[in-house]
Design a protein around this motif. Structure first.
Motif, short mmCIF file in Angstrom:
data_model
loop_
_atom_site.label_atom_id
_atom_site.label_comp_id
_atom_site.label_asym_id
_atom_site.label_seq_id
_atom_site.Cartn_x
_atom_site.Cartn_y
_atom_site.Cartn_z
N THR A 1 0.85 -1.20 0.00
CA THR A 1 0.00 0.00 0.00
C THR A 1 0.88 1.25 0.00
O THR A 1 2.06 1.20 0.36
CB THR A 1 -0.91 0.03 1.24
N GLY A 2 0.30 2.37 -0.38
CA GLY A 2 1.03 3.63 -0.36
C GLY A 2 1.11 4.18 1.06
O GLY A 2 0.63 3.57 2.02
N GLY A 3 1.73 5.36 1.17
CA GLY A 3 1.84 5.98 2.49
C GLY A 3 3.18 5.70 3.14
O GLY A 3 4.09 5.16 2.50
N LEU A 4 3.30 6.07 4.40
CA LEU A 4 4.60 6.02 5.08
C LEU A 4 4.38 5.83 6.58
O LEU A 4 3.67 6.61 7.21
CB LEU A 4 5.33 7.35 4.82
N VAL A 5 4.98 4.77 7.13
CA VAL A 5 4.95 4.59 8.58
C VAL A 5 6.39 4.68 9.08
O VAL A 5 7.20 3.78 8.82
CB VAL A 5 4.35 3.21 8.98
N ASN A 6 6.72 5.80 9.71
CA ASN A 6 8.04 5.93 10.32
C ASN A 6 7.90 6.71 11.63
O ASN A 6 6.79 7.07 12.04
CB ASN A 6 9.05 6.56 9.35
N LEU A 7 9.04 6.97 12.29
CA LEU A 7 9.00 7.64 13.60
C LEU A 7 8.29 8.99 13.49
O LEU A 7 7.57 9.40 14.40
CB LEU A 7 10.42 7.85 14.13
N GLN A 8 8.47 9.65 12.36
CA GLN A 8 7.89 10.99 12.22
C GLN A 8 6.39 10.96 11.95
O GLN A 8 5.65 11.77 12.51
CB GLN A 8 8.63 11.74 11.11
N THR A 9 5.93 10.03 11.12
CA THR A 9 4.48 10.01 10.85
C THR A 9 3.73 9.54 12.10
O THR A 9 2.62 10.01 12.37
CB THR A 9 4.12 9.11 9.64
N VAL A 10 4.33 8.63 12.87
CA VAL A 10 3.67 8.17 14.10
C VAL A 10 3.72 9.26 15.17
O VAL A 10 2.71 9.54 15.84
CB VAL A 10 4.29 6.85 14.61
N SER A 11 4.88 9.92 15.32
CA SER A 11 4.98 11.00 16.31
C SER A 11 4.01 12.14 15.99
O SER A 11 3.44 12.75 16.90
CB SER A 11 6.41 11.56 16.37
N SER A 12 3.84 12.42 14.70
CA SER A 12 2.91 13.49 14.30
C SER A 12 1.51 13.20 14.85
O SER A 12 0.82 14.08 15.35
CB SER A 12 2.81 13.58 12.78
N GLN A 13 1.11 11.94 14.76
CA GLN A 13 -0.23 11.61 15.23
C GLN A 13 -0.28 11.55 16.76
O GLN A 13 -1.31 11.83 17.36
CB GLN A 13 -0.72 10.30 14.61
N LEU A 14 0.84 11.20 17.39
CA LEU A 14 0.84 11.19 18.87
C LEU A 14 0.51 12.56 19.43
O LEU A 14 -0.17 12.68 20.44
CB LEU A 14 2.21 10.71 19.40
N VAL A 15 1.00 13.62 18.79
CA VAL A 15 0.75 14.96 19.33
C VAL A 15 -0.58 15.56 18.86
O VAL A 15 -0.95 16.65 19.28
CB VAL A 15 1.90 15.96 18.99
N TYR A 16 -1.30 14.83 18.03
CA TYR A 16 -2.57 15.36 17.52
C TYR A 16 -3.63 15.40 18.64
O TYR A 16 -3.82 14.42 19.35
CB TYR A 16 -3.07 14.50 16.37
N GLU A 17 -4.29 16.54 18.77
CA GLU A 17 -5.34 16.72 19.78
C GLU A 17 -4.84 16.43 21.18
O GLU A 17 -5.58 16.03 22.07
CB GLU A 17 -6.59 15.89 19.45
N MET A 18 -3.55 16.63 21.40
CA MET A 18 -2.97 16.37 22.70
C MET A 18 -3.22 17.53 23.66
O MET A 18 -3.28 18.68 23.25
CB MET A 18 -1.45 16.16 22.53
N GLY A 19 -3.42 17.20 24.91
CA GLY A 19 -3.47 18.21 25.96
C GLY A 19 -2.22 18.06 26.79
O GLY A 19 -1.11 18.20 26.28
N ASP A 20 -2.37 17.72 28.07
CA ASP A 20 -1.21 17.42 28.93
C ASP A 20 -0.74 16.01 28.60
O ASP A 20 -1.45 15.05 28.86
CB ASP A 20 -1.64 17.53 30.39
N PRO A 21 0.46 15.88 28.01
CA PRO A 21 0.88 14.55 27.56
C PRO A 21 1.06 13.54 28.70
O PRO A 21 0.99 12.33 28.47
CB PRO A 21 2.22 14.81 26.85
N SER A 22 1.27 14.01 29.91
CA SER A 22 1.50 13.06 31.01
C SER A 22 0.19 12.52 31.57
O SER A 22 0.19 11.61 32.40
CB SER A 22 2.31 13.72 32.13
N SER A 23 -0.93 13.05 31.11
CA SER A 23 -2.20 12.66 31.71
C SER A 23 -3.31 12.66 30.66
O SER A 23 -4.08 13.59 30.55
CB SER A 23 -2.51 13.65 32.85
#
Lengths: 456, 112
Positions: free
Chosen positions: A256-278
């Motif tokens: 399939t197309g697209g890209l799964v790497n540290l950057q594409t996953v990290s981008s989504q980790l910070v999406y709609e994030m509030g306090d990351p520790s909680s």
């Protein structure tokens, strides 16, 4: 109790309106155990409640039914289970529509599970009487004075009742407002026998759910370095390879197309994030600062180290109100002098409605000239003389008729304004509802989820 | 030397009530130290002066080399109230990458 070493969970829908190709390709293009789908956003619940008010058999994600029709034969062949919060405010009606589709397909022996209990709209007053204040989490105000204006009220429920439906043998689980990560966590809890006290594992499953909940946004969609993303048209949707110890791999199907790497996953980790520790969900509190990422191999990111803590004793409730109306219409203005003419057009519209007795104070007026840097105002340098611009003009307020009068005065500019005004294909805009939200909490003991599983 | 933030970090943003969240992730541990010390809430607030009319709150997630900013009152109203084209703050992430940061002359840059 099943006891697998690895479970493959994919999310094929990031919101109601996402491409139907996501789930269809996921069941066809590679191995899979669970297909999850997220259809609900805050605004969706109030829209669905409105639809249900007009038609008692409406109020769920109708796209889901069409999707089931197209993927179910393959899901039966490959033994893929489906978990979706497609039930909206009418999970039983959704179940009925899915059951009809299954009968139409001539498929037998499909067990459909339904999770209910999140919709507390009709119980609001009795819950208030029993001591639930539903204090607004932003303002601290109590809900009581506003209870008559409420359009929808839904508890964000967790994974537990979904697990119960899977334990009862459900092949398809339909929920109301289950949280997006919970539909992904539930299959892991069921397959690996995790309990509500395994909070580090629950946190891991929750973060897996967060990564995939917006579909292709973790496989190269909306990625800053978009030129690095190959074959976007055939972008693969995300697949989680989950393990019993709470570690998992984010990947996508081969070819399939697209890209799964540290950057594409990290981008989504910070999406709609509030306090990351909680990161608080109905299932646990996940700590995003514990996440360890590793590029295991091409298109595979391994995730480990996740810690969490026990869930709180409250659920979040999303309460929506009809809070006035808004109207916006648009025209294209071609150059020369596009910006100057667009500004003149806006003034003309507000002057003309005023001549007819409909006044808008300056702060009520909305004028946006797309092409002059509206997204990055004050940041990027706008072009000195754009060849053309889009004029967006509108207003907000509590008087629907007044807004609709404004809407009538936009298109006439084509023949009665400066030259070069076009792009009126959308016609005369109409006022639509403004929906506002009242975020609140409710004691978990006051919410009773019910689970029913029936064979079609 | 001064470089655009886009040379050392990438980003993503979305709506969060009446505000937006802007996640900024460094390409390298050295880059993370740069953004951690230079992307103060004051600087970010000044950068978004025509977009963000409330407070800016900052969180750190060093494990993924990320900073997270909440830009309060940056969407023209919460819920479905906004009339703006970017009512969900989807473009705020690219907006922050226009900021400039100071790095040593031999600092490894991405997208150069």
């Amino acid at each position: 109790m099943p006891n697998k070493e690895k479970v493959l969970i994919a999310n094929g829908q990031g919101f109601w309106g996402d491409s139907i190709l996501g789930p269809i390709r996921l069941v066809n293009e590679g191995p899979l155990d669970y297909l999850t789908l997220d259809y609900l956003a805050e605004v969706t619940m109030s829209i669905m409640q409105k639809l249900k008010g007009r038609d008692p058999s409406a109020g769920y994600a109708t796209d889901f039914v069409k999707m089931v029709e197209r993927v179910l034969p393959k899901c039966r062949e490959k033994n893929i289970k489906i978990v979706a919060n497609a039930g909206g405010v009418n999970p039983q009606a959704c179940r009925e529509a899915v059951a009809d589709t299954i009968r139409k397909l001539g498929i037998k022996g499909v067990k459909i599970g339904v999770v209910e209990g999140d919709d507390i709209l009709t119980d609001l007053q009795s819950l208030i009487d029993s001591g639930e204040a539903f204090k607004n989490m932003d303002t601290g105000e109590s809900l009581a004075p506003y209870v008559d204006k409420v359009m929808s009220a839904n508890v964000y429920i967790g994974a537990e009742p979904i697990v119960e439906a899977l334990q009862q043998g459900a092949d398809i689980v339909i929920t109301g407002r289950a949280t997006d990560p919970s539909v992904v966590l539930a299959p892991m809890m069921y397959e690996f026998g995790w309990t509500m006290d395994d909070f580090h594992k629950l946190a891991a499953g929750t973060i897996a759910g967060h990564i995939v909940e917006c579909g292709a946004q973790c496989t190269g969609g909306n990625f800053t370095n978009w030129r690095e993303v190959p074959n976007m048209a055939q972008m693969g949707y995300p697949v989680i390879e989950a393990h019993p110890d709470g570690t998992f791999v984010v990947t996508k199907h081969e070819g399939t197309g697209g890209l799964v790497n540290l950057q594409t996953v990290s981008s989504q980790l910070v999406y709609e994030m509030g306090d990351p520790s909680s990161y608080i969900t109905p299932d646990c509190i996940a700590d995003f600062t514990s996440i360890q990422l590793k590029q295991e191999s091409d298109q595979r990111v391994a995730v480990s180290g996740i810690t969490g803590s026990k869930a709180t004793d409250t659920y979040k409730v999303s309460i929506s109100f009809q809070d006035g109306f808004k109207l916006v219409g648009q025209l294209t203005v071609a150059g020369p002098d596009a910006v100057e003419k667009a500004k003149l057009c806006a003034d003309i519209v507000f002057d003309r409605v005023a001549m007819d007795g409909v006044e808008f104070a300056p702060e009520e007026r909305f004028v946006e000239i797309v092409g002059t840097n509206v997204c990055h105002a004050g940041i990027a340098t706008p072009p000195s003389e754009p060849a053309e611009v889009i004029l967006r003009i509108g207003a907000k307020g509590h008087d629907r008729a007044k807004l609709n009068r404004l809407g009538m005065e936009i298109v006439p500019l084509v023949t009665s304004g400066p030259p070069g005004v076009t792009g009126f294909a959308g016609g005369r805009p109409k006022a639509t509802d403004i929906i506002s939200y009242w975020p609140a909490l409710i004691s978990k003991e006051k919410v009773k989820c019910s689970v029913s599983v029936e064979e079609v | 030397m001064k470089v655009a933030l886009s040379k050392i970090a990438y980003s993503r943003s979305g709506d969060k009530g009446e505000g937006s969240n802007v996640g900024v992730v460094a390409y390298s541990p050295e880059g993370y130290e740069v953004i951690k010390s230079q992307l103060t809430t004051e600087r970010v607030k000044a950068h978004f002066k025509d977009i963000c009319f409330g407070d800016v709150v900052r969180y750190e997630a060093p494990n993924i080399m990320a900073l997270n900013f909440i830009l309060h009152d940056s969407l023209g109203g919460g819920g479905s109230e906004s009339l703006k084209t970017d009512a969900q703050g989807k473009t705020h992430g690219l907006g922050i990458l226009y900021m400039e940061v100071e790095v040593p002359d031999d600092f490894p840059l991405t997208n150069d």
